[in-house]
Design an enzyme around this catalytic site. Structure first.
Site, mmCIF file in Angstrom:
data_model
loop_
_atom_site.group_PDB
_atom_site.id
_atom_site.type_symbol
_atom_site.label_atom_id
_atom_site.label_comp_id
_atom_site.label_asym_id
_atom_site.label_seq_id
_atom_site.Cartn_x
_atom_site.Cartn_y
_atom_site.Cartn_z
ATOM 1 N N SER A 194 -3.253 2.747 -17.661
ATOM 2 C CA SER A 194 -4.759 3.091 -17.468
ATOM 3 C C SER A 194 -4.884 4.365 -17.898
ATOM 4 O O SER A 194 -6.209 4.832 -17.853
ATOM 5 C CB SER A 194 -4.729 3.144 -15.821
ATOM 6 O OG SER A 194 -4.196 4.124 -15.330
ATOM 7 N N LYS A 225 -8.361 5.268 -6.898
ATOM 8 C CA LYS A 225 -8.943 6.462 -8.087
ATOM 9 C C LYS A 225 -10.217 6.969 -7.780
ATOM 10 O O LYS A 225 -10.482 8.341 -8.122
ATOM 11 C CB LYS A 225 -8.851 5.587 -9.434
ATOM 12 C CG LYS A 225 -7.533 5.208 -9.695
ATOM 13 C CD LYS A 225 -7.564 4.494 -10.929
ATOM 14 C CE LYS A 225 -5.969 3.926 -11.582
ATOM 15 N NZ LYS A 225 -6.154 3.247 -12.801
ATOM 16 N N GLY A 279 0.787 -1.108 0.021
ATOM 17 C CA GLY A 279 0.200 -0.003 -0.034
ATOM 18 C C GLY A 279 0.900 1.159 -0.021
ATOM 19 O O GLY A 279 2.053 1.141 0.033
ATOM 20 N N PRO A 280 0.288 2.549 -0.013
ATOM 21 C CA PRO A 280 0.814 3.777 -0.213
ATOM 22 C C PRO A 280 1.529 3.908 1.128
ATOM 23 O O PRO A 280 1.490 3.373 2.190
ATOM 24 C CB PRO A 280 -0.150 4.736 -0.463
ATOM 25 C CG PRO A 280 -1.482 3.979 -1.000
ATOM 26 C CD PRO A 280 -1.160 2.553 -0.579
ATOM 27 N N PRO A 281 2.595 4.996 1.123
ATOM 28 C CA PRO A 281 3.252 5.232 2.386
ATOM 29 C C PRO A 281 2.214 5.751 3.443
ATOM 30 O O PRO A 281 1.360 6.592 3.139
ATOM 31 C CB PRO A 281 4.329 6.319 2.005
ATOM 32 C CG PRO A 281 4.407 6.119 0.486
ATOM 33 C CD PRO A 281 3.388 5.649 0.065
ATOM 34 N N VAL A 323 -0.188 4.538 5.530
ATOM 35 C CA VAL A 323 -1.368 3.945 5.628
ATOM 36 C C VAL A 323 -1.589 2.885 6.872
ATOM 37 O O VAL A 323 -2.239 2.427 7.168
ATOM 38 C CB VAL A 323 -1.938 3.144 4.195
ATOM 39 C CG1 VAL A 323 -2.300 4.196 3.327
ATOM 40 C CG2 VAL A 323 -0.970 2.061 4.042
#
Length: 783
Positions: A685, A728, A362-364, A366
């Site tokens: 994407s 998103k 996951g992103p930083p 979290v």
């Protein structure tokens, strides 16, 4: 042969315990049993003679006939001495052998009816008898030489005796020690039989004495060697003390630790050899320090030490919820993992549980690392963290050979030593940040560590012994799985840790971050008050991240400013309002960019997934006179550039149906720009977004600005599924987008989206580019 005549007589009887009396033998012994004392008194009142016979079992207090041997001795009492405690000490002399026939119990004592064995003098002139006498003397001499137990006086007195039977009795009385052997000689009524039994016993004793002497000599040699070694070691210690190297080669402390530490067989043998090698080294050799450091490192490892796992699922849920808000799917997956592990341990107690290696992606910010710490706390395991960011040397994992200068064990072994347990929870943080160079590939070394089939024999280059890692619970974290090598990723179970919604960030700030920062600066709950509206504004205008790390720092900054204001103005509390927030933090760093209200030509809203979560991505396309060049700007990556070329090919093939002029690629340059230009961007994407932007710019059709899209496009116009749907859509939610266009295969991913976010969108699903163009290009039916 002696002539034997038998006469029956009766004497008071004294049973003897552990003592056999022979004729011609003078002996002291104590009498204390009432029956024996009464028998002694009766004998003294008569002719001072008693019958002495040995008990078979010395523990019997009142022996019966079957408890006594058959042959005893008629003895004359020569002296009686009174001792304290009603005990008597007797001096008696054996006179004749006698065979016990019957016991007659009197009032206070027992009389023995016996048959006296009378012997004539044996004829030593008989060759057989003379041979027996010589054999007896030779055997006795050999026994005296080997055992050193026969005094010289005894030998001389025996040699002077003429009577063979008396000789056998004297030798037996003075030499034999076992009661069975003494009684066997006493039972032989004829001198020849007596001598034969005596020779057999002495021959056996000679053999045993020879063996005993060999053993003593061997033990003496061993003791002499140990004393010599001890003396030499003491000399070495004294020399080392004089030279200032007192403890350099002293391994006694390490030997004591070795005996107390439950090492594996291989490790114990290798340490023992290394300690022997140190002890043999000359003082002052530099190898002593190297070898001693190695041995200390091995002994410092937690051999045989384990913590007991707490597999209570209720306790695990409480611990996970205590420090983490939201993340429900992640926490539930952790609980499932613990439940399966507990079931497996219950089915096979004592065995190492081999399960999947969890990898939190996951992103930083979290909470990946903190939730791993919560797992360790819930299970009651020691926690060890190893950051792999920037690790490029294989020696970081496996260690260096101990022969190298400055050698040390790898960080795996160092972490086990730090944990002090064979079953800690070991976190490999940022496993996606490992790289490789000429010094080796650390990811390849990690394959052995994370493989449950072989990590029970992990070999560190420094230790060079097998170390068991099978009981360690390994957990990893990463920001993305794309940069994790395939074989390594195959050993792990990926658990996505998504970014937080604004509502989740608000709850996290209220429940955890604000109280934590208050404690950090010694504030009480009522001294600095921050309302929900202020927190929400702080989240929207001063932080833009997937996690809450920047939010925590910003809240800390607010707390510090509030403390300064309280100190300057002398107030006891501060309520942070919107005005104070801007005073403390300055102008808002991030302003929510609302989509354009009016449709625009060549401008399309896309959705992207970045390292800090989801972002809205505006794609601008412009057609201008030229030679058909495709110009791409905005720091696009290779994948994104390929998506632009594929989009151009699709527009050239199908653009006519949407108003695009034939042959435009010959005289029109196409420029695609993706703001913000300073931020690198990549990924497939944006393919459908670029097709839509080109169709709009080249066909003169305006695009709706309240719609956003994502999806990979093929040359046939198919819209393929993508990842990061939750992030998103959260970005679209923050930007105020109303219509979302997703690949149809991503419909299943909407289950992860919070209901209040999902219900705010009009979500359309697309199988091909035409489905997107019909919704976004103005003038077409939105349905």
């Amino acid at each position: 042969m002696p002539k034997k005549e038998s006469r029956n007589k009766s004497y008071p009887m004294i049973p003897l315990r552990g003592l056999t009396v022979f004729p011609y033998m003078v002996i002291h012994f104590d009498v204390n049993r009432p029956q024996s004392v009464a028998a002694l008194e009766k004998a003294m009142s008569d002719d001072q003679r008693v019958f002495l016979v040995t008990q078979r079992n010395a523990e019997d207090e009142t022996p019966a006939r079957k408890d006594l041997f058959t042959v005893g001795v008629i003895a004359r009492i020569k002296q009686v001495v009174n001792l304290p405690g009603d005990n008597l000490r007797i001096l008696a002399e054996g006179e004749k052998r006698a065979v016990l026939k019957r016991m007659v119990r009197q009032a206070a004592y027992v009389r023995a009816e016996v048959t006296e064995a009378e012997e004539d003098s044996a004829d030593r002139g008989d060759p057989a008898m003379e041979a027996l006498v010589r054999l007896t003397m030779d055997t006795l001499g050999a026994y005296a030489a080997v055992s050193m137990r026969v005094p010289p006086e005894t030998l001389r007195s025996v040699e002077e005796m003429k009577e063979p039977g008396a000789m056998a009795d004297v030798i037996s009385a003075n030499v034999l020690t076992r009661m069975e052997d003494r009684q066997a000689v006493l039972d032989a009524l004829e001198p020849a039989q007596r001598l034969e039994k005596l020779c057999a016993v002495l021959t056996r004793e000679n053999e045993l004495a020879a063996i005993e002497r060999k053993i003593q000599e061997r033990l003496r040699e061993q003791v002499d060697k140990n004393q010599k070694d001890y003396y030499l070691r003491e000399q070495i210690k004294a020399i080392q003390e004089e030279l200032g190297d007192k403890d350099a080669g002293n391994v006694d402390d390490l030997r004591e630790r070795l005996e107390k530490t439950p090492l594996s067989g291989e490790a114990a043998e290798k340490v023992r050899k290394e300690l022997d090698r140190i002890a043999r080294m000359a003082p002052g050799m530099p190898e002593i320090a190297v070898s001693r450091t190695w041995a200390e490192t091995v002994l410092d490892l937690p051999w045989g030490v384990e913590t007991k796992d707490n597999m209570d699922l209720k306790h695990a849920r409480e611990v996970l919820n205590e420090d983490h808000y939201a993340m429900e799917q992640v926490k539930e997956r952790v609980v499932e993992f613990l439940a399966a592990r507990a079931k497996k341990e219950k089915g096979a107690p004592g065995e190492a549980v081999k399960g999947p290696i969890l990898c939190f992606v996951g992103p930083p910010g979290v909470g990946k690392t903190s939730i791993v710490k919560a797992i360790a706390r819930a299970m009651g395991r020691k926690y060890v963290r190893m950051s792999l960011g920037g690790v490029r040397d294989e020696a970081e994992i496996r260690g260096h050979r101990k022969t190298y200068v400055g050698a040390m064990p790898g960080r795996i072994i160092t972490g086990m030593k730090q944990a002090g347990s064979m079953n800690p929870l070991f976190l490999f943080d940022e496993i996606d940040k490992m790289t490789s160079d000429f010094r080796g590939d650390p990811a390849s070394a990690m394959l052995e560590v994370l493989d449950g089939e072989q990590n029970d024999r992990f070999r560190d280059h420094y230790l060079e012994i097998a170390f068991d890692l099978s009981r360690v619970m390994f957990v990893t974290t990463a920001n993305t799985v794309d940069t994790i090598p395939g074989p390594l990723r195959d050993r792990m179970e990926i658990i996505e840790v998504p970014s937080y919604t604004e509502e989740e960030k608000l709850q996290i700030a209220k429940r955890h971050l604000v109280p934590k920062q208050r404690r950090e600066y010694g504030l009480k709950p009522g001294e600095v008050r921050i309302g929900d509206a202020v927190l929400r504004r702080l989240i929207e205008n001063w932080t833009r991240e997937a996690g809450v790390r920047q939010l925590e720092r910003t809240i800390g900054r607010v707390m510090r400013k509030a403390v300064v204001e309280m100190t300057d103005e002398g107030t006891e509390s501060v309520s942070v309002s919107a005005g104070r927030l801007e005073k403390y933090l300055g102008a808002p760093r991030y302003l929510r960019e609302m989509p354009e209200k009016e449709p625009l030509c060549g401008v399309v809203n896309g959705l992207a997934y970045t390292a800090v979560g989801g972002e809205t991505l505006t794609v601008e396309c412009l057609g201008m006179p030229g030679t058909g060049q495709l110009i791409l700007t905005g720091q696009l990556g290779d994948v994104m550039k390929e998506s632009a070329r594929a989009a151009l090919s699709y527009v050239r093939a199908h653009g006519a149906a949407w108003g695009v002029r034939d042959g435009f690629y010959k005289d029109t340059d196409i420029h695609i720009h993706v703001p913000e230009g300073a931020v690198p961007k990549d990924g497939p994407s944006a393919g459908v977004t670029m097709v839509t932007a080109m169709m709009s710019a080249l066909g003169g059709r305006k695009c709706r600005q309240d719609a956003a899209m994502t999806g990979e496009v093929t040359l046939r116009g198919r819209v393929l599924p993508i990842g990061g749907v939750k992030e998103k859509l959260l970005a679209a939610y923050r930007a105020g987008i109303r219509v979302i266009l997703l690949p149809r295969e991503n419909r299943k991913d909407l289950e992860e989206i919070p209901e209040h976010v999902r219900s705010s969108f009009d979500i359309r699903y697309a199988d091909c580019v035409e489905d997107v163009l019909k919704v976004v290009l103005c003038g077409e039916d939105d349905e």
